[in-house]
Design an enzyme around this catalytic site. Sequence first.
Site, PDB file in Angstrom:
ATOM      1  N   HIS A 141       0.820  -1.215   0.000  1.00  0.00           N
ATOM      2  CA  HIS A 141       0.000   0.000   0.000  1.00  0.00           C
ATOM      3  C   HIS A 141       0.846   1.253   0.000  1.00  0.00           C
ATOM      4  O   HIS A 141       2.062   1.206   0.222  1.00  0.00           O
ATOM      5  CB  HIS A 141      -1.004   0.006   1.158  1.00  0.00           C
ATOM      6  CG  HIS A 141      -0.413  -0.021   2.531  1.00  0.00           C
ATOM      7  ND1 HIS A 141       0.306   1.023   3.075  1.00  0.00           N
ATOM      8  CD2 HIS A 141      -0.481  -0.969   3.496  1.00  0.00           C
ATOM      9  CE1 HIS A 141       0.658   0.711   4.312  1.00  0.00           C
ATOM     10  NE2 HIS A 141       0.206  -0.489   4.590  1.00  0.00           N
ATOM     11  N   CYS A 160       2.526  -4.797   6.740  1.00  0.00           N
ATOM     12  CA  CYS A 160       2.370  -4.572   5.301  1.00  0.00           C
ATOM     13  C   CYS A 160       3.685  -4.078   4.699  1.00  0.00           C
ATOM     14  O   CYS A 160       4.658  -3.835   5.405  1.00  0.00           O
ATOM     15  CB  CYS A 160       1.281  -3.527   5.047  1.00  0.00           C
ATOM     16  SG  CYS A 160      -0.359  -4.045   5.607  1.00  0.00           S
TER      17      CYS A 160
END
Length: 185
Positions: A141, A160
Site C-alpha cells: 500500500h 504490510c
Amino acid sequence: MKRRLSLLPLLALAACSQPPPKVVDAPSVLPPLEREAARIMPERRFAHVDYLLVDKSERMMIGYAGGQPVKVWRGLQFGDRPQGHKRFEGDERTPEGRYVIEGRNPGSAYHLSLKVSYPNRADRAYAAQFGRSPGGDIFLHGQPNALPFGRVPGDWTDGCIAFSNDEIEELWRIVPDGTVIEIRP
C-alpha cells in the site's frame, strides 16, 4: 654491449612497476538481488508484471515480466519489527514466503492497496498450535491518506509493505490479481 646497457634502465623500471590493477566485474560484487536489478534495461517495454520478488534486508522489490526483471522499487517500508517471518496477529512483522496478490482496495486508508494472500495453510497451522491467530490483512500500500505529502519515516506498518503514493499507483496499474509475490528475509 652498448645496446644491452641502454636496456638496463628500462628493465629495472619494468621490474619495479606494479602489475595493472585487477579489473573487477562490478555486478559480481553486488548482492544477488542487486545483480538482478542491474539486469533491468530501461528500454524494455512491459504492460504488467507476472512475478514480484521482495528482499526485506535490501528493502527492494523487483517486478518480472516473462521471466525477465523489468522494474525495481527501493526503500520499501515494513512492519515495526521487520526481521523474521510474521507468525501471529499483532507481531508487526512482514510475512516471508510465497503468496499471491488476491485483490485490491481502492478505498484503502493507505492510498490504494493490493492484498497479499497471507496467511496460507502453513501460517494458520503454525499459529493454531499456539492457540493464536496468524493475523491477516497484509497489503502492498501507499502512505496514509491523512498524510498531506511525502512519506512516513522508518518502518511503521503492522506488517504490510509500504510504498510512496506514486509507486503504489504504478503497482496498481501493472500488477494484476493472481500475481505471485515472493518475500525473502
